[in-house]
Motif scaffolding. Structure first.
Motif, PDB file in Angstrom:
ATOM      1  N   ILE A   1     -21.866 -23.806 -22.355  1.00  0.00           N
ATOM      2  CA  ILE A   1     -22.921 -23.148 -21.569  1.00  0.00           C
ATOM      3  C   ILE A   1     -23.222 -21.763 -22.153  1.00  0.00           C
ATOM      4  CG2 ILE A   1     -23.509 -22.259 -19.257  1.00  0.00           C
ATOM      5  CD1 ILE A   1     -21.766 -24.568 -18.135  1.00  0.00           C
ATOM      6  N   GLN A   2     -22.164 -21.112 -22.601  1.00  0.00           N
ATOM      7  CA  GLN A   2     -22.340 -19.793 -23.239  1.00  0.00           C
ATOM      8  C   GLN A   2     -23.158 -19.937 -24.535  1.00  0.00           C
ATOM      9  OE1 GLN A   2     -18.720 -17.991 -24.767  1.00  0.00           O
ATOM     10  NE2 GLN A   2     -19.417 -15.978 -24.104  1.00  0.00           N
ATOM     11  N   ALA A   3     -22.873 -20.996 -25.303  1.00  0.00           N
ATOM     12  CA  ALA A   3     -23.611 -21.214 -26.559  1.00  0.00           C
ATOM     13  C   ALA A   3     -25.104 -21.412 -26.289  1.00  0.00           C
ATOM     14  CB  ALA A   3     -23.035 -22.421 -27.293  1.00  0.00           C
ATOM     15  N   TRP A   4     -25.419 -22.017 -25.161  1.00  0.00           N
ATOM     16  CA  TRP A   4     -26.829 -22.214 -24.809  1.00  0.00           C
ATOM     17  C   TRP A   4     -27.462 -20.934 -24.248  1.00  0.00           C
ATOM     18  CZ3 TRP A   4     -30.310 -25.770 -25.985  1.00  0.00           C
ATOM     19  CH2 TRP A   4     -29.850 -26.983 -26.506  1.00  0.00           C
ATOM     20  N   GLY A   5     -26.631 -19.932 -24.026  1.00  0.00           N
ATOM     21  CA  GLY A   5     -27.161 -18.636 -23.590  1.00  0.00           C
ATOM     22  C   GLY A   5     -27.277 -18.474 -22.091  1.00  0.00           C
ATOM     23  N   PHE A   6     -26.726 -19.426 -21.329  1.00  0.00           N
ATOM     24  CA  PHE A   6     -26.886 -19.338 -19.876  1.00  0.00           C
ATOM     25  C   PHE A   6     -25.744 -18.596 -19.184  1.00  0.00           C
ATOM     26  CE2 PHE A   6     -29.689 -23.011 -20.803  1.00  0.00           C
ATOM     27  CZ  PHE A   6     -30.870 -22.460 -20.318  1.00  0.00           C
ATOM     28  N   GLN A   7     -24.848 -18.013 -19.974  1.00  0.00           N
ATOM     29  CA  GLN A   7     -23.840 -17.143 -19.353  1.00  0.00           C
ATOM     30  C   GLN A   7     -24.249 -15.699 -19.609  1.00  0.00           C
ATOM     31  OE1 GLN A   7     -19.768 -18.067 -20.281  1.00  0.00           O
ATOM     32  NE2 GLN A   7     -19.730 -19.741 -18.826  1.00  0.00           N
ATOM     33  N   ALA A   8     -25.379 -15.348 -19.084  1.00  0.00           N
ATOM     34  CA  ALA A   8     -25.902 -13.986 -19.220  1.00  0.00           C
ATOM     35  C   ALA A   8     -26.925 -13.764 -18.121  1.00  0.00           C
ATOM     36  CB  ALA A   8     -26.560 -13.807 -20.585  1.00  0.00           C
ATOM     37  N   SER A   9     -27.110 -12.512 -17.738  1.00  0.00           N
ATOM     38  CA  SER A   9     -28.076 -12.218 -16.672  1.00  0.00           C
ATOM     39  C   SER A   9     -29.496 -12.495 -17.151  1.00  0.00           C
ATOM     40  CB  SER A   9     -27.963 -10.761 -16.246  1.00  0.00           C
ATOM     41  OG  SER A   9     -26.647 -10.506 -15.841  1.00  0.00           O
ATOM     42  N   GLU A  10     -29.759 -12.177 -18.401  1.00  0.00           N
ATOM     43  CA  GLU A  10     -31.103 -12.383 -18.946  1.00  0.00           C
ATOM     44  C   GLU A  10     -31.156 -13.736 -19.661  1.00  0.00           C
ATOM     45  OE1 GLU A  10     -33.728 -10.240 -18.523  1.00  0.00           O
ATOM     46  OE2 GLU A  10     -32.380  -9.172 -17.181  1.00  0.00           O
ATOM     47  N   LEU A  11     -32.314 -14.368 -19.631  1.00  0.00           N
ATOM     48  CA  LEU A  11     -32.444 -15.676 -20.263  1.00  0.00           C
ATOM     49  C   LEU A  11     -32.459 -15.551 -21.783  1.00  0.00           C
ATOM     50  CD1 LEU A  11     -35.074 -17.346 -17.936  1.00  0.00           C
ATOM     51  CD2 LEU A  11     -32.711 -18.076 -18.265  1.00  0.00           C
TER      52      LEU A  11
END
Lengths: 122, 345
Positions: B120-130
């Protein structure tokens, strides 16, 4: 079988007439969206009528969000957030609904005298 | 005389009925759990409702902090310990939800997998901003080569150990449901028997609105407006997973946040899945698992997870639903009901 006398009939008719009369006397709240509440972070909300055409500038935590009210509907038209999820969700008109810009911590709640929906699932 | 008695009786009845006014509806909202949370409590004891809602918001804040997938806290500490492969005493704040996650993961054939935080982190969804860019195919392949499952966690009492160094917990598909159900239970324990908690569009209710059950509109996943409504029974939750919640577009393609652990890519068979269940944690986990399963595989997973009421909107806009859900749903006039497919779970 109980025998009905003329007086009983009179009472019965009188009672039946009371039903529509009492219904008309009760205040029936409207389910149509009448107002929106704009909340920034945990501050007290500000209420606006939805029966107007206007743009509202709201200072959130990242910057200014712009909210448009038109034809009984409301939407975000500008936001300092990067995802623009709030803008992409488009127009909203049903009471019980919310539009939220999480990064800027600005939320809009749609209200009616009596909500048609108590909440919106998505 | 009898006439007079009858008249007085009817008048007394009218007065009594008029006095049957419903309890006050108290409404509260706050940003908590990374979303907007609204609590409606129907009670004449406003002071009690005020205290109860404030206590719930505080609980939600604490859970959000404890279970955050990428900000330092109890869950990230737990993930770090699991990655070592050593036995450790797990923090009480995360024990129950990890145990529950193992059960649901097993029952969903692994489609609900809260151990794939790295993916999920690799897809970038572990961050406040998209994010703006999807990961490379090589990156996804390398993560899939040794993809952890929550079943790789051994539990012995309050001790745990991980059996995969890539274990990284992300409770995004269960935390909100678990928290909202816990909130409903807490309200009931305080004698507040009529309440609705709305956590960013996922809801659990208890009791009723007063004159009628709690009525929930279900937003149309393909655009604006409401597609249907449902009235909640005494204690029930309605959760939806959709590809429109968190997503970004790249080269004309939409990449959303529900990742299929089998392919490593966002699940692409449906647009939304709505689940009704008395338990929020199951409703939350099941809506994600059934979203990934899609129109061909959802029945087996629903049965194993104990979920009967399911509605799914596929990529063509067709509505697929279980017979029990069909009985509960009331479509809006704009919906073409001839396109509804009813299928047994």
């Amino acid at each position: 079988m109980i025998e009905m006398k003329p007086g009983d009939w009179l009472v019965l008719i009188f009672s039946l007439l009371l039903i529509p009369l009492s219904w008309s006397l009760i205040d029936h709240p409207s389910a149509e969206t009448s107002a929106i509440e704009i909340t920034v972070a945990d501050a007290s909300p500000t209420t606006y009528s939805i029966k107007q055409q206007t743009q509202i500038n709201v200072a959130g935590e990242l910057g200014h969000s712009v909210i448009e009210i038109r034809d009984g509907k409301v939407r975000f038209t500008n936001s300092p957030c990067s995802g623009k999820v709030c803008i992409l969700s488009g127009w909203h008109q049903h009471s019980g609904d919310h539009i939220v810009c999480l990064p800027n911590r600005v939320s809009i709640s749609l209200l009616a005298e009596q909500d048609r929906f108590d909440g919106i699932n998505f | 005389m009898r006439c007079l008695q009858t008249s007085l009786f009817i008048l007394a009845l009218v007065v009594l009925l008029a006095a049957c006014e419903k309890q006050n509806l108290n409404r509260y909202q706050s940003f908590a759990f990374g979303t907007l949370i609204e609590i409606k409590i129907r009670s004449d004891d406003k002071a009690l409702a005020d205290r109860a809602s404030a206590s719930l918001f505080s609980d939600f804040d604490e859970m959000h902090s404890d279970w955050h997938a990428w900000e330092a806290g109890k869950l990230t500490q737990t993930s770090a310990m699991l990655a070592t492969g050593e036995w450790f005493t797990a923090d009480k704040a995360v024990q129950d939800i990890i145990k529950l996650s193992k059960q649901y993961s097993l029952r969903s054939n692994g489609l609900f997998n809260p151990a794939i935080g790295e993916l999920i982190q690799a897809w970038g969804f572990q961050a406040s901003e998209l994010p703006r860019l999807p990961p490379t195919e090589a990156k996804i392949d390398s993560l899939l080569a040794d993809l952890p499952a929550v079943l790789d966690i051994d539990i012995d009492g309050d001790k745990m150990r991980g059996r995969n160094p890539h274990l990284k917990l992300d409770l995004g598909a269960i935390a909100k449901g678990y928290a909202v159900s816990a909130g409903i239970n807490k309200l009931r324990d305080q004698g507040l028997n009529h309440a609705l908690i709305n956590a960013g569009g996922d809801l659990c209710g208890i009791g009723n609105q007063g004159e009628r059950p709690w009525r929930i509109g279900i937003r149309n996943p393909s655009g604006e407006g409401i597609m249907a409504s449902i009235e909640l029974e005494n204690e029930e939750c309605v959760f939806t997973s959709g590809d429109y919640e968190r997503y970004y577009n790249h080269n004309g393609k939409r990449y959303h946040h529900i990742i299929d652990p089998r392919s490593g890519y966002p699940a692409d068979k449906v647009t939304s899945v709505t689940v009704l269940h008395l338990d929020g944690a199951i409703a939350d986990a099941a809506s994600t698992a059934l979203f990934i399963a899609g129109p061909d595989g959802w029945q087996e997973i629903a049965k194993k997870m104990g979920v009967r009421d399911v509605m799914m909107v596929d990529k063509q806009g067709r509505i697929i639903m279980s017979p029990s859900m069909h009985k509960r749903i009331k479509f809006e006039p704009a919906v073409d009901e001839t396109s509804v497919i009813i299928t047994d779970p």
